[in-house]
Write a protein that holds these residues in place. Sequence first.
Motif, PDB file in Angstrom:
ATOM      1  N   ALA A 223      -4.871 -35.359  -5.368  1.00  0.00           N
ATOM      2  CA  ALA A 223      -6.082 -35.202  -4.756  1.00  0.00           C
ATOM      3  C   ALA A 223      -7.031 -35.107  -5.561  1.00  0.00           C
ATOM      4  CB  ALA A 223      -5.951 -33.956  -3.894  1.00  0.00           C
ATOM      5  N   ARG A 224      -6.875 -34.296  -6.740  1.00  0.00           N
ATOM      6  CA  ARG A 224      -8.348 -34.175  -7.526  1.00  0.00           C
ATOM      7  C   ARG A 224      -8.706 -35.321  -8.407  1.00  0.00           C
ATOM      8  NH1 ARG A 224     -11.536 -30.684  -7.413  1.00  0.00           N
ATOM      9  NH2 ARG A 224     -12.235 -30.279  -9.487  1.00  0.00           N
ATOM     10  N   ASN A 225      -7.725 -36.258  -8.429  1.00  0.00           N
ATOM     11  CA  ASN A 225      -8.196 -37.837  -8.919  1.00  0.00           C
ATOM     12  C   ASN A 225      -8.275 -39.054  -8.047  1.00  0.00           C
ATOM     13  OD1 ASN A 225      -7.700 -37.522 -12.144  1.00  0.00           O
ATOM     14  ND2 ASN A 225      -6.274 -36.134 -11.433  1.00  0.00           N
ATOM     15  N   GLY A 226      -8.342 -38.706  -6.745  1.00  0.00           N
ATOM     16  CA  GLY A 226      -8.713 -39.624  -5.674  1.00  0.00           C
ATOM     17  C   GLY A 226      -7.550 -40.742  -5.535  1.00  0.00           C
ATOM     18  N   VAL A 227      -6.425 -40.263  -5.730  1.00  0.00           N
ATOM     19  CA  VAL A 227      -5.279 -41.291  -5.818  1.00  0.00           C
ATOM     20  C   VAL A 227      -4.640 -41.101  -4.369  1.00  0.00           C
ATOM     21  CG1 VAL A 227      -2.904 -41.712  -6.743  1.00  0.00           C
ATOM     22  CG2 VAL A 227      -5.008 -41.314  -8.252  1.00  0.00           C
ATOM     23  N   ALA A 228      -4.279 -42.232  -3.775  1.00  0.00           N
ATOM     24  CA  ALA A 228      -3.835 -42.290  -2.222  1.00  0.00           C
ATOM     25  C   ALA A 228      -2.319 -42.347  -2.401  1.00  0.00           C
ATOM     26  CB  ALA A 228      -4.401 -43.650  -2.014  1.00  0.00           C
ATOM     27  N   TYR A 229      -1.712 -41.367  -3.228  1.00  0.00           N
ATOM     28  CA  TYR A 229      -0.222 -41.029  -2.800  1.00  0.00           C
ATOM     29  C   TYR A 229      -0.129 -39.462  -2.743  1.00  0.00           C
ATOM     30  CZ  TYR A 229       0.465 -45.738  -5.041  1.00  0.00           C
ATOM     31  OH  TYR A 229       0.134 -46.863  -5.321  1.00  0.00           O
ATOM     32  N   GLU A 230       1.155 -39.228  -2.336  1.00  0.00           N
ATOM     33  CA  GLU A 230       1.502 -37.866  -2.182  1.00  0.00           C
ATOM     34  C   GLU A 230       2.988 -37.480  -2.130  1.00  0.00           C
ATOM     35  OE1 GLU A 230      -0.272 -35.830   1.162  1.00  0.00           O
ATOM     36  OE2 GLU A 230       1.265 -36.463   2.569  1.00  0.00           O
ATOM     37  N   LEU A 231       3.423 -36.533  -2.511  1.00  0.00           N
ATOM     38  CA  LEU A 231       4.950 -36.155  -2.614  1.00  0.00           C
ATOM     39  C   LEU A 231       4.888 -35.514  -1.005  1.00  0.00           C
ATOM     40  CD1 LEU A 231       6.150 -34.852  -5.906  1.00  0.00           C
ATOM     41  CD2 LEU A 231       7.167 -36.635  -4.441  1.00  0.00           C
TER      42      LEU A 231
END
Length: 293
Positions: free
Chosen positions: A137-145
Amino acid sequence: MTRYFTDREYGERPRTIDVIDERLWGGLHSLIDTRLGDGSFGYRFPEQCPDGYGPSGCDSQAFARMLRAEVPFVEWPVSHSELPETPAILDLLEFCATAVGQPIEGSYHSFFGHHHLSWDREAGLTRLVGDANLLFARNGVAYELTAEGRERRLLPQPLADALSWTQFTTGDAETDRLLEIARRRIALPKSENRVDALEKLWDAFERLKTLEPGADKRAQADALLDRAAAPGSNFRRVLADEAAALTKIGNGFRIRHSETTQEPLTSLDQVDYLFGRMFSFIRMVLRATGRGG
């Protein structure tokens, strides 16, 4: 999840980035390395006390051997300064999620200077998921666990909402099947899946044109749009223009066919844009003609 000052005051950063860079990899590497050091991965790979009194940590060699076998795209140990490909990093995080537990110290073994351990699986996984998702989230990346430790790609919220709630009841099993495949695959991280989702969506669009009665495909497509908006209305003309434009896109770009005259799409942003545009059109037509949506 921890929320920093900038999140509270300015809003969270949009999650639009598909590639893990060196900075984020450094954080994820530290997250994994810390858990190797504190014995968290001993839940799956326990190191036994030499005196036979039970687990006392993580067997890092067993961890590495199994990692090399299950995730062959990653050579462990890997340096924080050597950036693996993004899919390999996502596989690595899923592997770690299968192995993690929160270490619980038991009796102290003074001769070896260690505690005997047990593990709280749920607490350890929850913490790993939270820490990894904070970095994403802090790096604006569109993945999550997910809570189960599986990676998933985050879609733009309006499209994610539409995909979640849309029902496909076109009356044609093959059209429904194509739409369902497109819905599932566009959310997957791998580029091949997203390209295939776009192809399946365009295939469904072509079949959708033939679901109404008519002498030929043109007449059937016109009948479909006549049901979606009043014939002669401005919105009916808008739908016709959009259908023609989408057909032209499908013929001009390498989406459904691979002729040398067709221009390839050059980025996943283009894939996502065209998917969103086509899906919006199809969903509106489905809803207007009583076929789901």
